[in-house]
Design a protein around this motif. Structure first.
Motif, PDB file in Angstrom:
ATOM      1  N   ARG A 147       0.830  -1.220   0.000  1.00  0.00           N
ATOM      2  CA  ARG A 147       0.000   0.000   0.000  1.00  0.00           C
ATOM      3  C   ARG A 147       0.859   1.263   0.000  1.00  0.00           C
ATOM      4  O   ARG A 147       0.754   2.100  -0.888  1.00  0.00           O
ATOM      5  CB  ARG A 147      -0.944   0.030   1.198  1.00  0.00           C
ATOM      6  CG  ARG A 147      -1.689   1.375   1.331  1.00  0.00           C
ATOM      7  CD  ARG A 147      -2.551   1.448   2.578  1.00  0.00           C
ATOM      8  NE  ARG A 147      -3.600   0.457   2.567  1.00  0.00           N
ATOM      9  CZ  ARG A 147      -4.793   0.629   1.979  1.00  0.00           C
ATOM     10  NH1 ARG A 147      -5.072   1.753   1.362  1.00  0.00           N
ATOM     11  NH2 ARG A 147      -5.697  -0.315   2.011  1.00  0.00           N
ATOM     12  N   LYS A 148       1.735   1.381   0.994  1.00  0.00           N
ATOM     13  CA  LYS A 148       2.544   2.603   1.134  1.00  0.00           C
ATOM     14  C   LYS A 148       3.436   2.806  -0.092  1.00  0.00           C
ATOM     15  O   LYS A 148       3.480   3.883  -0.678  1.00  0.00           O
ATOM     16  CB  LYS A 148       3.393   2.503   2.399  1.00  0.00           C
ATOM     17  CG  LYS A 148       4.269   3.710   2.671  1.00  0.00           C
ATOM     18  CD  LYS A 148       4.979   3.538   4.014  1.00  0.00           C
ATOM     19  CE  LYS A 148       5.753   4.771   4.423  1.00  0.00           C
ATOM     20  NZ  LYS A 148       6.887   5.054   3.563  1.00  0.00           N
ATOM     21  N   ARG A 149       4.139   1.768  -0.488  1.00  0.00           N
ATOM     22  CA  ARG A 149       5.087   1.906  -1.595  1.00  0.00           C
ATOM     23  C   ARG A 149       4.375   2.106  -2.924  1.00  0.00           C
ATOM     24  O   ARG A 149       4.836   2.868  -3.768  1.00  0.00           O
ATOM     25  CB  ARG A 149       6.013   0.697  -1.634  1.00  0.00           C
ATOM     26  CG  ARG A 149       6.954   0.696  -0.442  1.00  0.00           C
ATOM     27  CD  ARG A 149       7.867  -0.477  -0.466  1.00  0.00           C
ATOM     28  NE  ARG A 149       8.855  -0.384   0.603  1.00  0.00           N
ATOM     29  CZ  ARG A 149       9.529  -1.412   1.054  1.00  0.00           C
ATOM     30  NH1 ARG A 149       9.348  -2.606   0.529  1.00  0.00           N
ATOM     31  NH2 ARG A 149      10.407  -1.264   2.017  1.00  0.00           N
ATOM     32  N   ALA A 150       3.259   1.423  -3.113  1.00  0.00           N
ATOM     33  CA  ALA A 150       2.505   1.574  -4.361  1.00  0.00           C
ATOM     34  C   ALA A 150       1.945   2.988  -4.469  1.00  0.00           C
ATOM     35  O   ALA A 150       2.007   3.610  -5.532  1.00  0.00           O
ATOM     36  CB  ALA A 150       1.387   0.540  -4.431  1.00  0.00           C
ATOM     37  N   GLU A 151       1.401   3.495  -3.368  1.00  0.00           N
ATOM     38  CA  GLU A 151       0.838   4.849  -3.388  1.00  0.00           C
ATOM     39  C   GLU A 151       1.927   5.887  -3.647  1.00  0.00           C
ATOM     40  O   GLU A 151       1.724   6.829  -4.410  1.00  0.00           O
ATOM     41  CB  GLU A 151       0.086   5.136  -2.088  1.00  0.00           C
ATOM     42  CG  GLU A 151      -1.217   4.367  -1.994  1.00  0.00           C
ATOM     43  CD  GLU A 151      -1.924   4.495  -0.662  1.00  0.00           C
ATOM     44  OE1 GLU A 151      -1.290   4.972   0.313  1.00  0.00           O
ATOM     45  OE2 GLU A 151      -3.100   4.105  -0.581  1.00  0.00           O
ATOM     46  N   GLU A 152       3.108   5.699  -3.022  1.00  0.00           N
ATOM     47  CA  GLU A 152       4.223   6.627  -3.256  1.00  0.00           C
ATOM     48  C   GLU A 152       4.688   6.580  -4.708  1.00  0.00           C
ATOM     49  O   GLU A 152       4.928   7.619  -5.335  1.00  0.00           O
ATOM     50  CB  GLU A 152       5.397   6.291  -2.324  1.00  0.00           C
ATOM     51  CG  GLU A 152       5.144   6.656  -0.875  1.00  0.00           C
ATOM     52  CD  GLU A 152       6.229   6.135   0.064  1.00  0.00           C
ATOM     53  OE1 GLU A 152       7.133   5.383  -0.397  1.00  0.00           O
ATOM     54  OE2 GLU A 152       6.178   6.481   1.260  1.00  0.00           O
ATOM     55  N   ALA A 153       4.824   5.375  -5.256  1.00  0.00           N
ATOM     56  CA  ALA A 153       5.281   5.222  -6.641  1.00  0.00           C
ATOM     57  C   ALA A 153       4.255   5.796  -7.613  1.00  0.00           C
ATOM     58  O   ALA A 153       4.611   6.437  -8.608  1.00  0.00           O
ATOM     59  CB  ALA A 153       5.564   3.752  -6.951  1.00  0.00           C
ATOM     60  N   ALA A 154       2.977   5.585  -7.330  1.00  0.00           N
ATOM     61  CA  ALA A 154       1.922   6.138  -8.180  1.00  0.00           C
ATOM     62  C   ALA A 154       1.948   7.667  -8.126  1.00  0.00           C
ATOM     63  O   ALA A 154       1.815   8.339  -9.154  1.00  0.00           O
ATOM     64  CB  ALA A 154       0.561   5.612  -7.741  1.00  0.00           C
ATOM     65  N   ALA A 155       2.130   8.212  -6.917  1.00  0.00           N
ATOM     66  CA  ALA A 155       2.182   9.670  -6.767  1.00  0.00           C
ATOM     67  C   ALA A 155       3.351  10.253  -7.554  1.00  0.00           C
ATOM     68  O   ALA A 155       3.215  11.289  -8.219  1.00  0.00           O
ATOM     69  CB  ALA A 155       2.293  10.039  -5.290  1.00  0.00           C
ATOM     70  N   ARG A 156       4.513   9.576  -7.507  1.00  0.00           N
ATOM     71  CA  ARG A 156       5.683  10.040  -8.285  1.00  0.00           C
ATOM     72  C   ARG A 156       5.371  10.040  -9.780  1.00  0.00           C
ATOM     73  O   ARG A 156       5.664  10.994 -10.490  1.00  0.00           O
ATOM     74  CB  ARG A 156       6.909   9.156  -8.008  1.00  0.00           C
ATOM     75  CG  ARG A 156       7.631   9.473  -6.716  1.00  0.00           C
ATOM     76  CD  ARG A 156       9.002   8.827  -6.654  1.00  0.00           C
ATOM     77  NE  ARG A 156       8.966   7.381  -6.830  1.00  0.00           N
ATOM     78  CZ  ARG A 156       8.768   6.504  -5.832  1.00  0.00           C
ATOM     79  NH1 ARG A 156       8.568   6.923  -4.606  1.00  0.00           N
ATOM     80  NH2 ARG A 156       8.760   5.208  -6.081  1.00  0.00           N
ATOM     81  N   LEU A 157       4.766   8.944 -10.251  1.00  0.00           N
ATOM     82  CA  LEU A 157       4.450   8.843 -11.680  1.00  0.00           C
ATOM     83  C   LEU A 157       3.452   9.927 -12.084  1.00  0.00           C
ATOM     84  O   LEU A 157       3.631  10.593 -13.101  1.00  0.00           O
ATOM     85  CB  LEU A 157       3.897   7.455 -12.018  1.00  0.00           C
ATOM     86  CG  LEU A 157       3.659   7.211 -13.502  1.00  0.00           C
ATOM     87  CD1 LEU A 157       4.092   5.810 -13.886  1.00  0.00           C
ATOM     88  CD2 LEU A 157       2.210   7.416 -13.884  1.00  0.00           C
ATOM     89  N   LEU A 158       2.424  10.128 -11.276  1.00  0.00           N
ATOM     90  CA  LEU A 158       1.416  11.145 -11.591  1.00  0.00           C
ATOM     91  C   LEU A 158       2.016  12.547 -11.547  1.00  0.00           C
ATOM     92  O   LEU A 158       1.682  13.394 -12.363  1.00  0.00           O
ATOM     93  CB  LEU A 158       0.228  11.032 -10.631  1.00  0.00           C
ATOM     94  CG  LEU A 158      -0.626   9.778 -10.813  1.00  0.00           C
ATOM     95  CD1 LEU A 158      -1.590   9.616  -9.653  1.00  0.00           C
ATOM     96  CD2 LEU A 158      -1.376   9.813 -12.138  1.00  0.00           C
ATOM     97  N   ALA A 159       2.921  12.782 -10.592  1.00  0.00           N
ATOM     98  CA  ALA A 159       3.547  14.109 -10.468  1.00  0.00           C
ATOM     99  C   ALA A 159       4.400  14.429 -11.687  1.00  0.00           C
ATOM    100  O   ALA A 159       4.442  15.574 -12.143  1.00  0.00           O
ATOM    101  CB  ALA A 159       4.398  14.174  -9.203  1.00  0.00           C
TER     102      ALA A 159
END
Length: 130
Positions: free
Chosen positions: A78-90
């Motif tokens: 959860r934590k790592r996926a959300e962080e990685a998704a946020a980086r990609l979206l940013a």
């Protein structure tokens, strides 16, 4: 030596699993955008796809042999996926725009060269943030 061979076998299993997961998603009419998404806890094992108008981040795991059953989603996903998704979206915000985001998880249990059990968990992280 043996450690390098094991790592190579794991990388090979992982790359085959990501390819199989992409095929599985495409059969369900997902549009696979990227097979190199990095959720962090499972290096190199992510897929980004579109399911209609929803951007889906998919974690992939695999295990060989019938012992132990299908691999579970790691607790840190959860934590790592959300962080990685946020980086990609940013970094791709101009291309992505305002979209719904979901996290799926695909696991494989490889029984032999041509056979595997597969599980596709849609919305693996539940409804928060959907």
């Amino acid at each position: 030596g043996a450690a390098n061979r094991r790592r190579s076998d794991m990388e090979n299993l992982l790359s085959k699993s990501v390819k199989a997961a992409a095929t599985l998603l495409e059969r369900k009419d997902y549009e696979v955008l990227d097979r190199g998404w990095e959720p962090g806890c499972i290096p190199g094992s992510g897929i980004v796809a579109l399911d209609g108008d929803t951007l889906v981040f998919v974690g992939v795991r695999a295990r060989e042999g019938a012992e132990g059953g299908l691999p579970e989603m790691p607790g840190a996903f959860r934590k790592r996926a959300e962080e990685a998704a946020a980086r990609l979206l940013a970094t791709n915000g101009d291309r992505v725009g305002d979209v719904r985001v979901r996290f799926d998880f695909v696991s494989f249990l490889v029984l032999d060269e041509g056979r595997a059990l597969a599980r596709h968990v849609i919305n693996a992280l539940g409804e928060e943030g959907a």
